[in-house]
Design a protein around this motif. Structure first.
Motif, short mmCIF file in Angstrom:
data_model
loop_
_atom_site.label_atom_id
_atom_site.label_comp_id
_atom_site.label_asym_id
_atom_site.label_seq_id
_atom_site.Cartn_x
_atom_site.Cartn_y
_atom_site.Cartn_z
N LEU A 23 3.84 10.30 -7.10
CA LEU A 23 4.70 10.66 -8.22
C LEU A 23 3.88 11.00 -9.47
CD1 LEU A 23 7.60 8.07 -7.83
CD2 LEU A 23 7.76 10.55 -7.57
N ALA A 24 2.81 10.24 -9.71
CA ALA A 24 1.95 10.51 -10.86
C ALA A 24 1.26 11.86 -10.72
CB ALA A 24 0.93 9.40 -11.05
N LEU A 25 0.78 12.17 -9.52
CA LEU A 25 0.14 13.47 -9.29
C LEU A 25 1.15 14.61 -9.42
CD1 LEU A 25 -2.30 12.61 -6.38
CD2 LEU A 25 -2.90 13.23 -8.73
N LEU A 26 2.34 14.41 -8.90
CA LEU A 26 3.39 15.42 -9.04
C LEU A 26 3.69 15.68 -10.52
CD1 LEU A 26 5.59 17.13 -7.50
CD2 LEU A 26 7.10 15.18 -7.88
N TYR A 27 3.77 14.62 -11.29
CA TYR A 27 4.04 14.73 -12.73
C TYR A 27 2.93 15.49 -13.44
CZ TYR A 27 4.70 13.05 -17.55
OH TYR A 27 4.85 12.97 -18.91
N THR A 28 1.69 15.09 -13.20
CA THR A 28 0.58 15.67 -13.96
C THR A 28 0.17 17.05 -13.47
OG1 THR A 28 -1.02 14.49 -12.58
CG2 THR A 28 -0.38 13.45 -14.65
N LEU A 29 0.23 17.29 -12.16
CA LEU A 29 -0.28 18.54 -11.63
C LEU A 29 0.79 19.61 -11.44
CD1 LEU A 29 -2.76 17.14 -8.95
CD2 LEU A 29 -3.26 17.88 -11.29
N VAL A 30 2.04 19.21 -11.30
CA VAL A 30 3.09 20.20 -11.04
C VAL A 30 4.05 20.33 -12.23
CG1 VAL A 30 5.02 20.79 -9.51
CG2 VAL A 30 2.94 19.81 -8.55
N ALA B 111 0.83 -1.20 0.00
CA ALA B 111 0.00 0.00 0.00
C ALA B 111 0.87 1.25 0.00
CB ALA B 111 -0.94 -0.01 1.21
N GLY B 112 1.96 1.22 0.73
CA GLY B 112 2.88 2.35 0.73
C GLY B 112 3.48 2.61 -0.63
N ARG B 113 3.87 1.54 -1.33
CA ARG B 113 4.41 1.69 -2.68
C ARG B 113 3.35 2.22 -3.63
NH1 ARG B 113 6.99 -2.83 -0.78
NH2 ARG B 113 5.49 -4.26 -1.70
N ALA B 114 2.12 1.78 -3.48
CA ALA B 114 1.04 2.30 -4.32
C ALA B 114 0.82 3.79 -4.08
CB ALA B 114 -0.25 1.53 -4.06
N LEU B 115 0.92 4.21 -2.82
CA LEU B 115 0.79 5.64 -2.51
C LEU B 115 1.93 6.45 -3.11
CD1 LEU B 115 -0.49 5.67 1.17
CD2 LEU B 115 -1.70 6.44 -0.87
N VAL B 116 3.13 5.90 -3.11
CA VAL B 116 4.27 6.59 -3.72
C VAL B 116 4.05 6.73 -5.23
CG1 VAL B 116 6.74 6.42 -4.22
CG2 VAL B 116 5.90 5.96 -1.92
N LEU C 115 14.76 5.91 -9.50
CA LEU C 115 15.58 6.05 -8.29
C LEU C 115 14.79 5.70 -7.04
CD1 LEU C 115 17.87 9.17 -8.77
CD2 LEU C 115 18.43 6.75 -8.96
N VAL C 116 13.54 6.16 -6.97
CA VAL C 116 12.73 5.88 -5.78
C VAL C 116 12.52 4.37 -5.61
CG1 VAL C 116 10.37 6.06 -4.86
CG2 VAL C 116 11.57 8.11 -5.63
N PHE C 117 12.20 3.68 -6.71
CA PHE C 117 11.86 2.27 -6.58
C PHE C 117 13.07 1.34 -6.62
CE2 PHE C 117 7.67 3.90 -7.22
CZ PHE C 117 6.93 3.10 -6.39
N GLU C 118 14.24 1.82 -7.03
CA GLU C 118 15.42 0.96 -6.99
C GLU C 118 16.33 1.26 -5.80
OE1 GLU C 118 17.74 0.39 -10.44
OE2 GLU C 118 16.13 -0.60 -11.51
N CYS C 119 16.38 2.51 -5.39
CA CYS C 119 17.33 2.89 -4.33
C CYS C 119 16.66 3.14 -2.99
CB CYS C 119 18.10 4.14 -4.75
SG CYS C 119 19.07 3.90 -6.22
N TRP C 120 15.38 3.44 -2.97
CA TRP C 120 14.74 3.79 -1.72
C TRP C 120 13.78 2.69 -1.25
CZ3 TRP C 120 9.99 7.30 -1.16
CH2 TRP C 120 9.75 7.56 0.20
N PHE D 197 10.38 12.76 -14.38
CA PHE D 197 9.49 11.77 -13.77
C PHE D 197 10.09 10.37 -13.85
CE2 PHE D 197 6.17 8.57 -14.51
CZ PHE D 197 5.55 8.59 -13.26
N VAL D 198 10.56 9.98 -15.03
CA VAL D 198 11.13 8.64 -15.20
C VAL D 198 12.37 8.48 -14.33
CG1 VAL D 198 12.25 7.10 -16.87
CG2 VAL D 198 10.15 8.30 -17.49
N PHE D 199 13.23 9.50 -14.31
CA PHE D 199 14.44 9.45 -13.49
C PHE D 199 14.10 9.27 -12.01
CE2 PHE D 199 17.84 11.58 -11.09
CZ PHE D 199 18.94 10.85 -11.53
#
Length: 179
Positions: free
Chosen positions: A108-115, A99-104, A135-140, A129-131
């Motif tokens: 990220l999708a909202l940050l991409y589309t809205l900001v 659930a935490g990963r889904a929220l992330v 990084l978030v899903f491989e390093c964090w 966004f891709v970068f």
């Protein structure tokens, strides 16, 4: 030597996840109906003699119907499964790592589309966004975490390639002006 073959009961989802699926399905239904209504009420552009199959709300309307259908399927499936004490276990499902990963992903999708989109060129927003996503899903969030340098180089290469290819396809093949 005997090996046990898993039965369908062994693979059954946890009761908390069944209730989480029910709530998610209901959210998809509400969201799909709201998007369908918004696409239905969009201007049809008949005054400009636009062909009915190219109306602005056509694709969002079709996607909203698909989202609504998926919500109905998910809700019905979760209602048909037994979930004793599912509501009590719902909190555990909502606070799980998945659930935490889904929220992330949603964040990220909202940050991409809205900001990002609209405040910088499309290719730059997409590359960033891709970068960040890689990084978030491989390093964090990965277990085990990958080294930052190798993941960063990999993410940079994929970000450049993705943003370039997506931009070219939309602008050249689909003739869409990107923000």
């Amino acid at each position: 030597m005997t090996t046990e073959i898993p039965t369908p009961d062994d693979e059954a989802p946890a009761p908390g996840m069944i209730k989480a699926d029910l709530l998610t399905g209901l959210v998809f239904i509400i969201l799909g109906v709201a998007i369908f209504y918004a696409s239905w009420t969009m201007d049809r552009l008949e005054v400009r003699r636009i062909h009915p199959m190219t109306i602005p709300g056509l694709v969002p309307g079709m996607l909203s119907l698909s989202l609504t259908l998926c919500g109905v399927i998910l809700s019905v499936r979760s209602l048909r499964q037994k979930a004793e004490s599912g509501w009590q276990q719902l909190q555990g499902a909502l606070l799980s790592g998945a659930a935490g990963r889904a929220l992330v992903v949603m964040g990220l999708a909202l940050l991409y589309t809205l900001v990002l989109i609209g405040n910088m060129p499309f290719w730059a927003a997409t590359g960033l966004f891709v970068f960040a996503f890689i990084l978030v899903f491989e390093c964090w969030l990965a277990e085990p975490r990958r080294p930052l340098l190798t993941s960063g180089l990999w993410a940079l290469g994929l970000a450049i390639a993705t943003s370039g290819i997506v931009t070219l396809v939309f602008e050249r093949a689909f003739l869409v002006r990107l923000p």
